[in-house]
Scaffold this motif. Structure first.
Motif, short mmCIF file in Angstrom:
data_model
loop_
_atom_site.label_atom_id
_atom_site.label_comp_id
_atom_site.label_asym_id
_atom_site.label_seq_id
_atom_site.Cartn_x
_atom_site.Cartn_y
_atom_site.Cartn_z
N ALA A 1 -32.44 81.16 49.30
CA ALA A 1 -33.16 81.65 48.13
C ALA A 1 -33.29 80.56 47.07
CB ALA A 1 -32.45 82.87 47.55
N VAL A 2 -32.24 79.77 46.91
CA VAL A 2 -32.28 78.66 45.96
C VAL A 2 -33.31 77.62 46.41
CG1 VAL A 2 -30.95 76.66 45.14
CG2 VAL A 2 -29.95 78.96 45.07
N HIS A 3 -33.28 77.26 47.68
CA HIS A 3 -34.16 76.20 48.19
C HIS A 3 -35.63 76.63 48.20
CE1 HIS A 3 -35.01 72.64 50.78
NE2 HIS A 3 -35.98 73.42 51.25
N GLU A 4 -35.88 77.85 48.66
CA GLU A 4 -37.27 78.29 48.83
C GLU A 4 -37.87 78.86 47.56
OE1 GLU A 4 -38.73 77.53 51.47
OE2 GLU A 4 -37.13 77.21 52.90
N ALA A 5 -37.04 79.44 46.70
CA ALA A 5 -37.59 80.18 45.56
C ALA A 5 -37.23 79.55 44.22
CB ALA A 5 -37.13 81.64 45.62
N TYR A 6 -35.99 79.76 43.75
CA TYR A 6 -35.57 79.33 42.41
C TYR A 6 -34.28 78.55 42.46
CZ TYR A 6 -38.83 83.00 40.90
OH TYR A 6 -39.93 83.77 40.70
N PRO A 7 -34.29 77.32 42.00
CA PRO A 7 -35.38 76.57 41.35
C PRO A 7 -36.18 75.70 42.33
CG PRO A 7 -33.34 75.35 41.09
CD PRO A 7 -33.00 76.60 41.89
N GLY A 8 -36.20 76.09 43.61
CA GLY A 8 -36.78 75.27 44.66
C GLY A 8 -38.28 75.32 44.76
N HIS A 9 -38.78 75.55 45.97
CA HIS A 9 -40.21 75.38 46.25
C HIS A 9 -41.11 76.24 45.37
CE1 HIS A 9 -39.46 72.72 49.46
NE2 HIS A 9 -39.02 73.61 50.32
N HIS A 10 -40.77 77.51 45.21
CA HIS A 10 -41.67 78.38 44.45
C HIS A 10 -41.85 77.87 43.02
CE1 HIS A 10 -43.70 81.85 42.85
NE2 HIS A 10 -42.74 82.03 41.96
N LEU A 11 -40.75 77.51 42.38
CA LEU A 11 -40.85 77.02 41.00
C LEU A 11 -41.63 75.71 40.96
CD1 LEU A 11 -39.90 77.58 38.05
CD2 LEU A 11 -38.04 75.99 38.51
N GLN A 12 -41.26 74.76 41.83
CA GLN A 12 -41.91 73.45 41.80
C GLN A 12 -43.40 73.54 42.11
OE1 GLN A 12 -42.59 71.08 44.98
NE2 GLN A 12 -43.91 70.16 43.41
N LEU A 13 -43.74 74.28 43.15
CA LEU A 13 -45.14 74.34 43.56
C LEU A 13 -45.98 75.22 42.64
CD1 LEU A 13 -44.43 74.43 47.37
CD2 LEU A 13 -45.53 72.56 46.12
N LEU B 1 -31.90 93.05 56.08
CA LEU B 1 -32.15 91.61 56.05
C LEU B 1 -33.12 91.24 54.93
CD1 LEU B 1 -31.60 88.88 57.34
CD2 LEU B 1 -33.47 89.31 58.93
N LEU B 2 -34.29 91.85 54.90
CA LEU B 2 -35.24 91.53 53.84
C LEU B 2 -34.76 91.96 52.46
CD1 LEU B 2 -37.25 90.71 56.11
CD2 LEU B 2 -39.03 91.71 54.69
N PRO B 3 -34.24 93.21 52.29
CA PRO B 3 -33.76 93.60 50.96
C PRO B 3 -32.68 92.67 50.41
CG PRO B 3 -34.02 95.54 52.33
CD PRO B 3 -34.23 94.36 53.23
N SER B 4 -31.81 92.18 51.27
CA SER B 4 -30.74 91.29 50.78
C SER B 4 -31.32 89.96 50.31
CB SER B 4 -29.69 91.09 51.86
OG SER B 4 -30.24 90.56 53.05
N TYR B 5 -32.36 89.45 50.99
CA TYR B 5 -33.02 88.24 50.50
C TYR B 5 -33.68 88.49 49.16
CZ TYR B 5 -32.53 84.93 54.39
OH TYR B 5 -32.04 84.02 55.30
N ARG B 6 -34.27 89.66 49.00
CA ARG B 6 -34.92 89.97 47.73
C ARG B 6 -33.91 89.99 46.58
NH1 ARG B 6 -38.19 94.51 50.99
NH2 ARG B 6 -39.86 93.16 51.75
N ARG B 7 -32.72 90.51 46.86
CA ARG B 7 -31.69 90.55 45.83
C ARG B 7 -31.26 89.13 45.43
NH1 ARG B 7 -29.93 94.93 49.13
NH2 ARG B 7 -28.34 93.64 50.14
N GLU B 8 -31.14 88.25 46.42
CA GLU B 8 -30.70 86.89 46.13
C GLU B 8 -31.76 86.09 45.37
OE1 GLU B 8 -27.76 85.80 46.21
OE2 GLU B 8 -27.05 87.66 47.14
N VAL B 9 -33.01 86.32 45.66
CA VAL B 9 -34.08 85.65 44.92
C VAL B 9 -34.03 86.06 43.45
CG1 VAL B 9 -36.59 85.60 44.59
CG2 VAL B 9 -35.62 85.29 46.89
N ALA B 10 -33.87 87.36 43.19
CA ALA B 10 -33.82 87.84 41.81
C ALA B 10 -32.58 87.31 41.09
CB ALA B 10 -33.81 89.37 41.81
#
Length: 592
Positions: free
Chosen positions: A427-439, A336-345
């Motif tokens: 991953a899109v919503h929380e990380a890129y280009p979503g919250h992580h990028l914006q914040l 579960l966690l490794p697959s999220y990490r792959r999608e974020v990258a």
């Protein structure tokens, strides 16, 4: 900031020891960072700036007030002068905080009783500060969280977690602060029993679930603190035992005493709801108009879902049947966690290749497990790096695992909610280009007023805008687009339910039924969603309404710039100004 938890995010590093390093896969090289210089852009041609320094001084005064009144929030912001203290949740403490806020607001209004001589960005800061004080006073006095929300008294666990989560100071120093906070937890429970009056039954149930997670959380924190303070074992054990006993007693009291008499209403009422949309979000629409917008977008999204589902399976009778099959494409519990990490990258690399968004310097993100005491309301979420921490501070994307102790059926239900398409969208919503990028950009803005404020109508609106942007750019497969549209439908349903629960007499079960029968969420997920909506009027609508405001701003800039318009220029314009309500941001950008 996430699908299930409230806007107030929590750091999530305490469980790293349990889940490994928590690092995302190595990201590709970023393009040159864009300098955050919003004031220069906003104030082109401005000459009358005599009041800018005073406005900035009031921002500093407000930050000092935050540190004084809410040391837990101060820690989360990266202000560490009172890391060993907790908020005063006694009735006297709540009243004192409101009085100090009102005194500052009165002083601010008197100082700027006539139009200020300020640059455009400083004038925006002044409006933000005035509205932040006004809204917070109103929320406290009207919603009375100290009287109506039992989980208000488990929030100090966040503060302990914040201290241990980030390397802003040597480990032993942070551990001592966390230990002192643990020693103060029994007093928080005493305040709860003295203050709580007649919450809604749902609010008390949320409080029970939250307090039941305290034991495991405190045991985990004790291990981390002991590692840093091996000579304090006896003190640590005493403090943790007392805190666990206090929360165990709190759970018993909630179940046996408060729950039977929890007959209060969770609805905010139309007057307060519209006050918040106008004063916090700078919206002109009333609640009925917002509801109509949500209904229209709900119907439009339903049609898009049908079209996408037919591309996947032309024989399917309903889009929900296709979604049910797609959900079977999910990771194992271990992956579960490794697959999220792959999608974020993967999402980040796609954006680097497309060159449609800027990237800030020092961009760093880790994916880790959600802390136990937040899992009852969280599936996946992003935690902003504290804005006053050093520029290179990392963000955390956290994911709630399926528990080995759960029945197999519940494990499967949870994994189905983390299917491949859902992971891509999250991953899109929380990380890129979503919250992580914006914040990550927002925390670089020089205004301290913007560092300590930030309405969800922009932050969550940007997250949902990011999802649709990736569709425009061709990122999704049909299966991934299908699941992204499902979550767009959830956000449209949130508008309908948010207005319904708080202004139209909608019940908890009616709201759950919309999510299970029309959006086709699994019931446990739908229940967690609606629990949050009952405690956070106007926050659920912020995603879709915020997205629509950002798209409208983009079209206005396209019309203004004509052939010179570019997506990257628009994104740079809005990302480098901090987290500002779109209605107010538009005034600053266009000089309205």
């Amino acid at each position: 900031m996430n699908r299930l938890s409230s806007l107030a995010c929590v750091s999530v590093l305490a469980l790293v020891a349990a889940c490994g390093s928590g690092s995302a896969e190595a990201p590709p090289p970023a393009p040159p960072p864009v300098a955050a210089q919003p004031a220069a852009t906003a104030d082109a041609g401005a000459s009358d700036t005599a009041d800018d320094a005073d406005i900035a001084a009031y921002g500093k005064k407000y930050v000092d007030l935050v540190v004084e009144l809410w040391p837990e929030a101060a820690t989360s912001l990266g202000l560490h002068a009172r890391d060993a203290e907790l908020n005063d949740r006694s009735r006297e403490g709540i009243d004192r905080a409101v009085a100090k806020q009102r005194a500052m607001l009165d002083e601010l209004m008197q100082r700027f009783s006539s139009k200020p001589h300020a640059s455009r960005s400083a004038f925006t800061d002044l409006v933000i500060l005035e509205h932040a004080l006004t809204v917070d006073i109103k929320r406290t006095e009207a919603l009375r969280p100290h009287e109506t929300r039992p989980d208000f008294y488990t929030e100090p666990l966040n503060a302990i977690f914040y201290v241990m989560a980030r390397d802003f100071a040597p480990g032993p120093e942070r551990a001592r602060s966390a230990l002192e906070r643990i020693e103060k937890l029994p007093q928080q429970v005493q305040s709860a029993k003295a203050n709580l009056k007649n919450p809604s039954r749902i609010a008390t149930q949320i409080g029970i679930e939250s307090a039941e997670g305290a034991k495991t959380f405190l045991d985990e924190q004790a291990a981390l603190i002991l590692k840093e303070l091996p000579g304090e074992k006896a003190r640590i054990n005493t403090a943790v035992r007392a805190a666990k006993d206090a929360y165990a007693g709190y759970v018993t009291w909630l179940k046996k005493d408060l729950l039977p008499r929890s007959n209060g209403q969770f609805a905010s009422g139309k007057a307060l709801f519209e006050f918040l949309t106008h004063e916090d979000y700078f919206l002109n629409e009333n609640s009925d108009e917002i509801h109509a917008m949500g209904k229209r977008l709900f119907d439009e999204t339903q049609q898009k879902l049908t079209e996408t589902a037919r591309r996947i399976d032309p024989q399917a009778k309903k889009w929900s049947d296709v979604v049910a099959r797609v959900k079977g494409h999910h990771p194992t519990m271990a992956d579960l966690l490794p697959s999220y990490r792959r999608e974020v990258a993967r999402a980040r690399k796609f954006l680097v290749d497309k060159d449609v968004v800027p990237f800030p310097a020092g961009d760093e993100l880790e994916v880790v497990e959600t802390p136990t005491f937040k899992r009852n309301t969280t599936q996946a979420a992003y935690d902003i790096p504290p804005p006053f921490d050093p520029p290179g501070a990392k963000g955390f994307f956290y994911v709630t695992p399926a528990e080995a102790s759960w029945p197999k059926k519940r494990q499967e239900e949870w994994l189905r909610e983390n299917d491949h398409g859902d992971q891509v969208d999250t991953a899109v919503h929380e990380a890129y280009p979503g919250h992580h990028l914006q914040l990550s950009f927002a925390r670089l803005h020089p205004s301290i007023i913007r560092k300590v404020t930030g309405p969800s109508i922009f932050s969550e609106g940007w997250g949902l805008y990011s999802e649709e942007l990736m569709a425009e750019l061709g990122y999704y497969t049909d299966e991934e687009r299908l699941m992204q549209l499902v979550w767009t439908l959830v956000r449209a349903a949130r508008v309908i339910i948010d207005v319904g629960l708080h202004t139209r007499g909608m019940t908890y079960e009616e709201a759950v039924k919309i999510l299970t029968d029309e959006v086709h969420l699994e019931r446990p997920l739908a229940q967690n969603e609606v629990k949050r909506y009952t405690e956070s009027p106007t926050q659920p609508l912020s995603y879709l309404i915020g997205r629509e405001r950002i798209f409208a701003m983009r079209e206005r800039m396209r019309a203004r710039d004509g052939a010179r318009f570019s997506l990257k220029a628009f994104h740079s314009e809005v990302l480098t100004r901090g987290t500002v309500a779109p209605g107010l941001l538009e005034r600053e950008i266009f000089g309205d």
